[in-house]
Write an enzyme that holds these catalytic residues in place. Structure first.
Site, short mmCIF file in Angstrom:
data_model
loop_
_atom_site.label_atom_id
_atom_site.label_comp_id
_atom_site.label_asym_id
_atom_site.label_seq_id
_atom_site.Cartn_x
_atom_site.Cartn_y
_atom_site.Cartn_z
N CYS A 1 -16.20 4.28 -26.41
CA CYS A 1 -17.52 4.87 -26.64
C CYS A 1 -18.19 5.30 -25.35
O CYS A 1 -19.30 4.84 -25.03
CB CYS A 1 -18.39 3.87 -27.38
SG CYS A 1 -17.71 3.53 -28.99
N GLU A 2 -17.52 6.11 -24.56
CA GLU A 2 -18.09 6.64 -23.33
C GLU A 2 -17.54 8.02 -23.10
O GLU A 2 -16.33 8.23 -23.27
CB GLU A 2 -17.68 5.82 -22.10
CG GLU A 2 -17.99 4.38 -22.18
CD GLU A 2 -18.01 3.71 -20.82
OE1 GLU A 2 -18.02 4.41 -19.79
OE2 GLU A 2 -18.01 2.48 -20.83
N PRO B 1 4.84 -4.85 -0.99
CA PRO B 1 4.71 -3.71 -1.91
C PRO B 1 4.43 -4.17 -3.34
O PRO B 1 4.99 -5.17 -3.81
CB PRO B 1 6.09 -3.04 -1.83
CG PRO B 1 7.02 -4.16 -1.47
CD PRO B 1 6.24 -5.10 -0.59
N GLY B 2 3.56 -3.45 -4.00
CA GLY B 2 3.32 -3.69 -5.42
C GLY B 2 3.62 -2.41 -6.17
O GLY B 2 4.66 -2.22 -6.78
N ARG B 3 2.69 -1.46 -6.04
CA ARG B 3 2.79 -0.17 -6.72
C ARG B 3 4.15 0.50 -6.52
O ARG B 3 4.75 0.99 -7.48
CB ARG B 3 1.69 0.74 -6.16
CG ARG B 3 1.47 2.02 -6.95
CD ARG B 3 0.57 2.98 -6.17
NE ARG B 3 -0.63 2.37 -5.63
CZ ARG B 3 -1.82 2.38 -6.24
NH1 ARG B 3 -1.97 2.96 -7.40
NH2 ARG B 3 -2.87 1.81 -5.68
N GLY C 1 0.78 -1.24 0.00
CA GLY C 1 0.00 0.00 0.00
C GLY C 1 0.80 1.28 0.00
O GLY C 1 0.21 2.36 0.05
N TYR D 1 -10.94 5.43 -9.85
CA TYR D 1 -10.48 6.05 -8.60
C TYR D 1 -10.29 7.55 -8.71
O TYR D 1 -9.72 8.16 -7.80
CB TYR D 1 -9.14 5.43 -8.14
CG TYR D 1 -9.02 3.95 -8.34
CD1 TYR D 1 -9.78 3.07 -7.57
CD2 TYR D 1 -8.14 3.41 -9.28
CE1 TYR D 1 -9.68 1.70 -7.76
CE2 TYR D 1 -8.04 2.05 -9.46
CZ TYR D 1 -8.81 1.20 -8.70
OH TYR D 1 -8.71 -0.15 -8.89
#
Ligand code: LLP
Length: 443
Positions: free
Chosen positions: A372-373, A303-305, A260, A345
């Site tokens: 298409c949004e 840890p990842g991010r 995190g 997010y």
């Protein structure tokens, strides 16, 4: 440890070789081009097409080593969900890290690179039978149990001695986006500490002859900026360790504090204070363990991010520029299929034009995707050269984590490739998704 920095989005036509403003990464501006891992963005775009995700291997390894240096006593477990691909798992294996996987799919990637089984940790709030069976067959070192049903199911499947950790919801608010706040009560992850469910889960694990309690686990959320949130988690988790000893007569050997650790996405944003974290973690752990008279457990972090986000840059080609009533829309050849994070997010990114001299005059623009949004926005209200036009190359930094992982083929747009760069060399790590790929599953 000095980490070279990507200059702020301010752009000039003169040559620049260094900058002082985060987002931190090893990318540098040279004569208007962005050089990532020694390779100019223009060359990468010409060779691999756009959109294209670039990952700097040296930057990932530097961050891994920095993490290990700061926390030598901890087992560092890479959160494989942040950038699930063979090459990256291989880098982590060679750096001596452990690996967190949360499905049979992520485990298959780990297996395919021979990731040492004893260093694999299986996670998630739902593990279907295939996940558990695959993990047991591979002999993963630890399984983090997340429900009473799972403890019973795993107990029935596991051979003797399978090490498990109990996932605890410690009731800590990490002050992050609601969708990625996992430490607060009343949610799908873990066993509540406050309600007594966590202590009861430990009892259930101890009752299963096939399972061995390795330790306790918590993960308070992602993109967490405040060290104090981890201190609070330590305080509560050590309290639980003491309760486990008094209720069940068992010493808890390991405490996994999850991942995190926040990264800066925009110029001016702070970097997570890793050194301060390590120091305050030790102080809190020693103090709480002494206060409760329990041995200090071995610590794991996941840890990842923070290991991969800033090592990634995504390149897009501008397809058209549309001047609206009050806004300029810069539309590119990717979008929410390769980066749903703004939509999910409210994530914000810096964007810059690379590969050509740009005028000093700048104008606000909104970078939008091809889907298409109307909500398919990559970067709202960013400052870009006033003469931005079709054909320009855009670089979006800090895209190494949860981009490839979250990508979809919405509108049946093939997912972009991942290109590894290292000291001026390139290597295709994941190829672009083709129409053939898209048709293969459609019977
Ligand atoms: N450990 C556990 C049990 C986790 O669930 C996660 C992330 C991590 C570690 C790694 O967290 P990190 O260090 O990467 O923050 N898709 C979201 C992030 C979801 C995180 C899910 N769990 C995003 O794009 O921001």
């Amino acid at each position: 440890m000095p980490i070279a920095q990507l200059p702020a989005a301010a752009s000039t036509s003169r040559s620049a070789t260094s900058g002082t403003v985060p987002p931190r990464s090893s990318a540098r501006l040279v004569d208007g081009d962005l050089v990532i891992g020694g390779v100019p963005a223009t060359r990468l775009a010409a060779r691999f097409g756009t959109p294209c995700q670039v990952v700097d291997e040296a930057e990932v390894r530097r961050r891994v080593r920095a993490f290990r240096e700061v926390l030598p006593e901890a087992e560092v477990v890479f959160a494989g969900k942040s950038l699930p691909c063979r090459a990256v798992y291989g880098w982590m294996a060679s750096e001596g890290l452990s690996l967190d996987v949360c499905s049979a799919g992520e485990l298959a990637v780990a297996r395919s690179v021979g990731f040492p089984a004893e260093r694999v940790v299986l996670h998630d709030n739902v593990k279907i039978a295939e996940d558990l069976k695959a993990a047991l067959a591979y002999g993963v070192g630890r399984i983090v149990v997340d429900s009473f049903d799972e403890i019973a199911q795993l107990g029935a499947l596991a051979g003797p001695g399978q090490r498990v950790m109990v996932r605890v919801t410690p009731g800590v608010d990490a002050h992050t986006h609601r969708a990625i706040a996992t430490g607060v009560e009343d949610q799908k992850f873990g066993f509540s500490l406050a309600s007594g469910a966590a202590l009861e889960a430990v009892r259930c694990v101890l009752e299963q002859p096939g399972l061995r309690l390795a330790g306790l686990h918590c993960h308070i959320g992602s993109q967490v900026r405040r060290v104090a949130a981890y201190e609070e988690a330590v305080r509560r988790m050590v309290g639980l360790i003491a309760a486990v000893r008094s209720s069940h007569g068992v010493e808890v050997a390991e405490l996994d504090l999850g991942g995190g650790f926040a990264v800066p996405y925009l110029p001016g944003e702070d970097t997570f204070d890793l050194v301060g974290f390590a120091h305050r973690l030790r102080v809190a752990l020693n103090y709480e363990c002494a206060a409760h008279r329990v041995p200090v457990p071995r610590v794991l972090v996941e840890p990842g991010r923070s290991l991969v986000a800033n090592a990634g840059v995504t390149l897009y080609r501008v397809i058209t520029v549309k001047r609206g009533v009050s806004r300029t829309f810069v539309a590119v050849d990717g979008g929410m299929s390769d980066n749903p994070r703004p939509a999910l997010y409210g994530a914000r990114y810096a964007v810059r034009v690379v590969g050509r001299p740009t005028p000093l005059r700048r104008a606000p623009a909104t970078v939008v995707g091809r889907h298409c949004e109307a909500g398919d926005v990559l970067a709202e209200d960013v400052s870009l050269p006033a003469d931005i036009h079709a054909g320009d190359l855009l670089a979006v930094p800090v895209t190494g984590a949860y981009h490839h992982a979250l990508a979809s083929n919405y509108n049946l747009v093939g997912r972009p490739p991942i290109v590894g760069v290292l000291n001026g060399e390139t290597r295709l790590l994941v190829r672009r998704e083709t129409e053939e790929d898209l048709l293969r599953r459609d019977m």
